[in-house]
Design a protein around this motif. Structure first.
Motif, PDB file in Angstrom:
ATOM      1  N   LYS A  29      19.055  22.990  20.634  1.00  0.00           N
ATOM      2  CA  LYS A  29      17.717  22.903  21.212  1.00  0.00           C
ATOM      3  C   LYS A  29      17.115  21.566  20.824  1.00  0.00           C
ATOM      4  N   THR A  30      16.157  21.096  21.618  1.00  0.00           N
ATOM      5  CA  THR A  30      15.381  19.914  21.270  1.00  0.00           C
ATOM      6  C   THR A  30      14.051  20.410  20.724  1.00  0.00           C
ATOM      7  N   VAL A  31      13.764  20.059  19.460  1.00  0.00           N
ATOM      8  CA  VAL A  31      12.599  20.586  18.749  1.00  0.00           C
ATOM      9  C   VAL A  31      11.637  19.450  18.442  1.00  0.00           C
ATOM     10  N   GLN A  32      10.355  19.687  18.728  1.00  0.00           N
ATOM     11  CA  GLN A  32       9.330  18.702  18.389  1.00  0.00           C
ATOM     12  C   GLN A  32       8.924  18.894  16.929  1.00  0.00           C
ATOM     13  N   ILE A  33       8.875  17.782  16.194  1.00  0.00           N
ATOM     14  CA  ILE A  33       8.408  17.779  14.807  1.00  0.00           C
ATOM     15  C   ILE A  33       7.153  16.913  14.765  1.00  0.00           C
ATOM     16  N   ARG A  34       6.045  17.515  14.393  1.00  0.00           N
ATOM     17  CA  ARG A  34       4.789  16.769  14.251  1.00  0.00           C
ATOM     18  C   ARG A  34       4.725  16.212  12.837  1.00  0.00           C
ATOM     19  N   LEU A  35       4.425  14.927  12.704  1.00  0.00           N
ATOM     20  CA  LEU A  35       4.369  14.296  11.387  1.00  0.00           C
ATOM     21  C   LEU A  35       3.452  15.053  10.443  1.00  0.00           C
ATOM     22  N   ASP A  36       2.312  15.508  10.954  1.00  0.00           N
ATOM     23  CA  ASP A  36       1.338  16.183  10.095  1.00  0.00           C
ATOM     24  C   ASP A  36       1.784  17.563   9.634  1.00  0.00           C
ATOM     25  N   ASP A  37       2.844  18.105  10.234  1.00  0.00           N
ATOM     26  CA  ASP A  37       3.354  19.419   9.833  1.00  0.00           C
ATOM     27  C   ASP A  37       4.414  19.329   8.748  1.00  0.00           C
ATOM     28  N   ILE A  38       4.956  18.148   8.502  1.00  0.00           N
ATOM     29  CA  ILE A  38       6.049  17.989   7.540  1.00  0.00           C
ATOM     30  C   ILE A  38       5.497  18.010   6.116  1.00  0.00           C
ATOM     31  N   LEU A  39       6.085  18.867   5.272  1.00  0.00           N
ATOM     32  CA  LEU A  39       5.789  18.843   3.842  1.00  0.00           C
ATOM     33  C   LEU A  39       6.767  17.893   3.148  1.00  0.00           C
ATOM     34  N   TYR A  40       8.064  18.163   3.358  1.00  0.00           N
ATOM     35  CA  TYR A  40       9.096  17.315   2.770  1.00  0.00           C
ATOM     36  C   TYR A  40      10.388  17.492   3.550  1.00  0.00           C
ATOM     37  N   ILE A  84      12.666  13.174   0.888  1.00  0.00           N
ATOM     38  CA  ILE A  84      11.549  12.374   1.389  1.00  0.00           C
ATOM     39  C   ILE A  84      10.331  13.291   1.362  1.00  0.00           C
ATOM     40  N   VAL A  85       9.224  12.793   0.826  1.00  0.00           N
ATOM     41  CA  VAL A  85       8.016  13.603   0.686  1.00  0.00           C
ATOM     42  C   VAL A  85       6.900  13.020   1.549  1.00  0.00           C
ATOM     43  N   HIS A  86       6.144  13.914   2.186  1.00  0.00           N
ATOM     44  CA  HIS A  86       4.943  13.519   2.932  1.00  0.00           C
ATOM     45  C   HIS A  86       3.813  13.450   1.905  1.00  0.00           C
ATOM     46  N   MET A  87       3.514  12.253   1.449  1.00  0.00           N
ATOM     47  CA  MET A  87       2.637  12.063   0.293  1.00  0.00           C
ATOM     48  C   MET A  87       1.248  12.701   0.431  1.00  0.00           C
ATOM     49  N   PRO A  88       0.586  12.652   1.600  1.00  0.00           N
ATOM     50  CA  PRO A  88      -0.720  13.312   1.696  1.00  0.00           C
ATOM     51  C   PRO A  88      -0.652  14.834   1.521  1.00  0.00           C
ATOM     52  N   LYS A  89       0.538  15.428   1.611  1.00  0.00           N
ATOM     53  CA  LYS A  89       0.690  16.877   1.442  1.00  0.00           C
ATOM     54  C   LYS A  89       0.939  17.277  -0.009  1.00  0.00           C
ATOM     55  N   VAL A  90       1.108  16.298  -0.889  1.00  0.00           N
ATOM     56  CA  VAL A  90       1.357  16.585  -2.302  1.00  0.00           C
ATOM     57  C   VAL A  90       0.051  17.064  -2.939  1.00  0.00           C
ATOM     58  N   GLN A 116       4.016   6.267  -8.761  1.00  0.00           N
ATOM     59  CA  GLN A 116       2.878   6.029  -9.657  1.00  0.00           C
ATOM     60  C   GLN A 116       1.845   5.123  -8.998  1.00  0.00           C
ATOM     61  N   ASP A 117       2.291   4.077  -8.326  1.00  0.00           N
ATOM     62  CA  ASP A 117       1.369   3.170  -7.634  1.00  0.00           C
ATOM     63  C   ASP A 117       0.601   3.905  -6.544  1.00  0.00           C
ATOM     64  N   TYR A 118       1.299   4.736  -5.770  1.00  0.00           N
ATOM     65  CA  TYR A 118       0.652   5.493  -4.697  1.00  0.00           C
ATOM     66  C   TYR A 118      -0.404   6.438  -5.278  1.00  0.00           C
ATOM     67  N   VAL A 119      -0.034   7.161  -6.320  1.00  0.00           N
ATOM     68  CA  VAL A 119      -0.964   8.112  -6.940  1.00  0.00           C
ATOM     69  C   VAL A 119      -2.149   7.368  -7.547  1.00  0.00           C
ATOM     70  N   GLU A 120      -1.892   6.257  -8.199  1.00  0.00           N
ATOM     71  CA  GLU A 120      -2.967   5.460  -8.806  1.00  0.00           C
ATOM     72  C   GLU A 120      -3.964   4.994  -7.743  1.00  0.00           C
ATOM     73  N   GLU A 121      -3.467   4.571  -6.601  1.00  0.00           N
ATOM     74  CA  GLU A 121      -4.346   4.124  -5.505  1.00  0.00           C
ATOM     75  C   GLU A 121      -5.216   5.251  -4.963  1.00  0.00           C
ATOM     76  N   HIS A 122      -4.806   6.480  -5.184  1.00  0.00           N
ATOM     77  CA  HIS A 122      -5.515   7.645  -4.641  1.00  0.00           C
ATOM     78  C   HIS A 122      -6.187   8.483  -5.735  1.00  0.00           C
ATOM     79  N   THR A 123      -6.323   7.927  -6.928  1.00  0.00           N
ATOM     80  CA  THR A 123      -6.907   8.650  -8.039  1.00  0.00           C
ATOM     81  C   THR A 123      -8.322   8.185  -8.320  1.00  0.00           C
ATOM     82  N   ILE A 124      -9.225   9.141  -8.502  1.00  0.00           N
ATOM     83  CA  ILE A 124     -10.607   8.843  -8.893  1.00  0.00           C
ATOM     84  C   ILE A 124     -10.736   9.189 -10.369  1.00  0.00           C
ATOM     85  N   GLN A 125     -11.181   8.227 -11.147  1.00  0.00           N
ATOM     86  CA  GLN A 125     -11.352   8.460 -12.584  1.00  0.00           C
ATOM     87  C   GLN A 125     -12.761   8.050 -12.982  1.00  0.00           C
ATOM     88  N   SER A 126     -13.225   8.666 -14.059  1.00  0.00           N
ATOM     89  CA  SER A 126     -14.559   8.305 -14.538  1.00  0.00           C
ATOM     90  C   SER A 126     -14.491   7.162 -15.518  1.00  0.00           C
TER      91      SER A 126
END
Length: 126
Positions: A29-40, A84-90, A116-126
């Motif tokens: 079958k030909t299956v559509q995969i939506r990027l936003d649905d992928i976890l990993y 391969i991980v979909h980083m916004p889904k972590v 680590q760089d990706y997480v650091e860019e998305h981390t809010i710290q006080s």
């Protein structure tokens, strides 16, 4: 008889990134995969499994390198030779592993700095 015109890899990447989906062949079958649905994604030899938010697993004949090249970066990150991980889904990182439900995905030494760089860019710290 129809003649297929080859589409360049660059054009495919642009189209997938813009449209936010792609098609794969799975179980005749030909299956559509939506990027936003992928976890990993997991890979073994020339097969990959897409793990989707709705619980489906789509298996197809495709190697990890080809897939990695087609997915938008840094949204999708190769964190291990076979993952391969979909980083916004972590939602949880525990001891150098991503956690998706009951599944732990290891982060390789070679990917650790990029993660680590990706997480650091998305981390809010006080």
């Amino acid at each position: 008889m129809s003649m297929k015109r080859p589409v360049s890899t660059t054009k495919k990447i642009e189209t997938i990134t813009k449209d936010r989906f792609f098609y794969v062949n799975s179980d005749y079958k030909t299956v559509q995969i939506r990027l936003d649905d992928i976890l990993y994604v997991t890979g073994m030899k020339d097969y990959v499994n897409f793990y989707l938010e709705d619980g489906r697993v789509v298996n197809c004949l495709l190697n990890m390198k080809t897939l990695e090249d087609m997915l938008p970066k840094p949204e999708f990150m190769r964190v291990h030779r076979s993952h391969i991980v979909h980083m916004p889904k972590v939602t949880l990182i525990d001891r150098a592993r991503f956690k998706f439900g009951d599944v732990f995905i290891p982060i390789s030494e070679t990917a650790k700095i990029a993660v680590q760089d990706y997480v650091e860019e998305h981390t809010i710290q006080s």
